[in-house]
Scaffold this active site. Sequence first.
Site, PDB file in Angstrom:
ATOM      1  N   LYS A  43       0.825  -1.208   0.000  1.00  0.00           N
ATOM      2  CA  LYS A  43       0.000   0.000   0.000  1.00  0.00           C
ATOM      3  C   LYS A  43       0.860   1.259   0.000  1.00  0.00           C
ATOM      4  CE  LYS A  43      -4.042   1.915   2.332  1.00  0.00           C
ATOM      5  NZ  LYS A  43      -4.490   2.426   1.036  1.00  0.00           N
ATOM      6  N   ASN A  98       5.915   0.645  -2.481  1.00  0.00           N
ATOM      7  CA  ASN A  98       5.278   1.783  -3.138  1.00  0.00           C
ATOM      8  C   ASN A  98       5.369   2.993  -2.215  1.00  0.00           C
ATOM      9  OD1 ASN A  98       2.790   3.606  -3.744  1.00  0.00           O
ATOM     10  ND2 ASN A  98       2.965   2.320  -5.565  1.00  0.00           N
ATOM     11  N   CYS A 129      -0.781   9.271  -7.981  1.00  0.00           N
ATOM     12  CA  CYS A 129      -2.031   9.155  -7.228  1.00  0.00           C
ATOM     13  C   CYS A 129      -2.881  10.403  -7.447  1.00  0.00           C
ATOM     14  CB  CYS A 129      -1.752   8.979  -5.739  1.00  0.00           C
ATOM     15  SG  CYS A 129      -3.266   8.910  -4.752  1.00  0.00           S
ATOM     16  N   LYS A 164       6.024   4.842 -11.098  1.00  0.00           N
ATOM     17  CA  LYS A 164       4.667   4.503 -11.525  1.00  0.00           C
ATOM     18  C   LYS A 164       4.029   5.740 -12.152  1.00  0.00           C
ATOM     19  CE  LYS A 164       0.551   1.959 -10.162  1.00  0.00           C
ATOM     20  NZ  LYS A 164      -0.089   1.143  -9.108  1.00  0.00           N
ATOM     21  N   ILE A 190      -0.172   1.579 -16.082  1.00  0.00           N
ATOM     22  CA  ILE A 190      -0.509   2.926 -15.665  1.00  0.00           C
ATOM     23  C   ILE A 190      -1.177   2.897 -14.290  1.00  0.00           C
ATOM     24  CG2 ILE A 190      -0.790   3.841 -17.989  1.00  0.00           C
ATOM     25  CD1 ILE A 190      -3.841   3.305 -17.703  1.00  0.00           C
ATOM     26  N   THR A 192      -4.374   5.018 -12.120  1.00  0.00           N
ATOM     27  CA  THR A 192      -5.772   5.245 -12.496  1.00  0.00           C
ATOM     28  C   THR A 192      -5.978   6.495 -13.347  1.00  0.00           C
ATOM     29  OG1 THR A 192      -6.072   6.402 -10.392  1.00  0.00           O
ATOM     30  CG2 THR A 192      -6.696   4.084 -10.463  1.00  0.00           C
ATOM     31  N   GLY A 216     -10.168  -0.581 -13.240  1.00  0.00           N
ATOM     32  CA  GLY A 216     -10.994  -1.705 -13.652  1.00  0.00           C
ATOM     33  C   GLY A 216     -10.903  -2.002 -15.135  1.00  0.00           C
ATOM     34  N   GLY A 244      -6.522  -2.431 -15.193  1.00  0.00           N
ATOM     35  CA  GLY A 244      -7.661  -3.191 -15.703  1.00  0.00           C
ATOM     36  C   GLY A 244      -7.421  -4.664 -15.932  1.00  0.00           C
TER      37      GLY A 244
END
Length: 282
Positions: A43, A98, A129, A164, A190, A192, A216, A244
């Site tokens: 996390k 992360n 983020c 990231k 990637i 989000t 997703g 996704g």
Amino acid sequence: MGRVKLGDLELQNPVIPASGCFGYGYEMNEFYPIDILGSISFKGTTKEPRAGNPLPRVAECSSGLINSVGLQNPGIDAVISRELPRLREVFHQPIIANISGFSTDEYRECCEKITREEQIGLIELNVSCPNVHGGGMSFGTDPDVLESLVREVKGVCTVPLYVKLTPNVGDIVRMAKAAVDGGADGLCLINTLLGMRFDLNTGKPVIANVMGGFSGPAIFPVALRMVYQVRQAFPTLPIIGCGGVASANDVKEMMMAGANAVEIGSANLINPYICKEIIEAL
């Protein structure tokens, strides 16, 4: 499908739960033996503890999920003293750290601490983020800022440094080049997209923070395209594909696009056995 390599780091398979969708890992060992995984991206962690964003934080979509958790985490010192020892009891593969932050100094301090921890295979610098103000994605949308940040952090890392990337940019290859020019050893892409939903009864956004990270199956073609573009620009650069992924065929397709390994995110929230099932199917 067997072992894969991320630069000099070898994983027993290419399946990695993505950051933010698997906690600090050990909780999931109640569902299946997580030692079967290639790695775990834990996390997103910051210098100080964070309670995260106000509720509600999650909105469902027909082919995905919007979240605005806001990097809720106990802080780097608690992760090192409490979370990592618990994870090491049940997981013996390389761990992906992360790391996020709100300043160059914070990123550097967190990376300097975590890089010394045993079992950390690489650091995944989260500059993507979308759910915090003044940190995260604000570092990942300006190539000059990104290059400078990576260069500063790279100087304290004794393990490979991956970045990231956010898809919320006009030119993903330009951002990849900025990270590489700063000294990144590899990339993860990637994170989000940015999305929102409205409550039809109130006429107000569902998410308290108004917008959040859209993940997703709906974003899989975008992720695939960006991985492919970056791979064409950097033929030998280690790349972790993410976005996704929800099946063994998605993993295969992501690797056809150029990924060396693949992270699986929000699918874990729908089916906690998804990574195990994908490994078995592969």
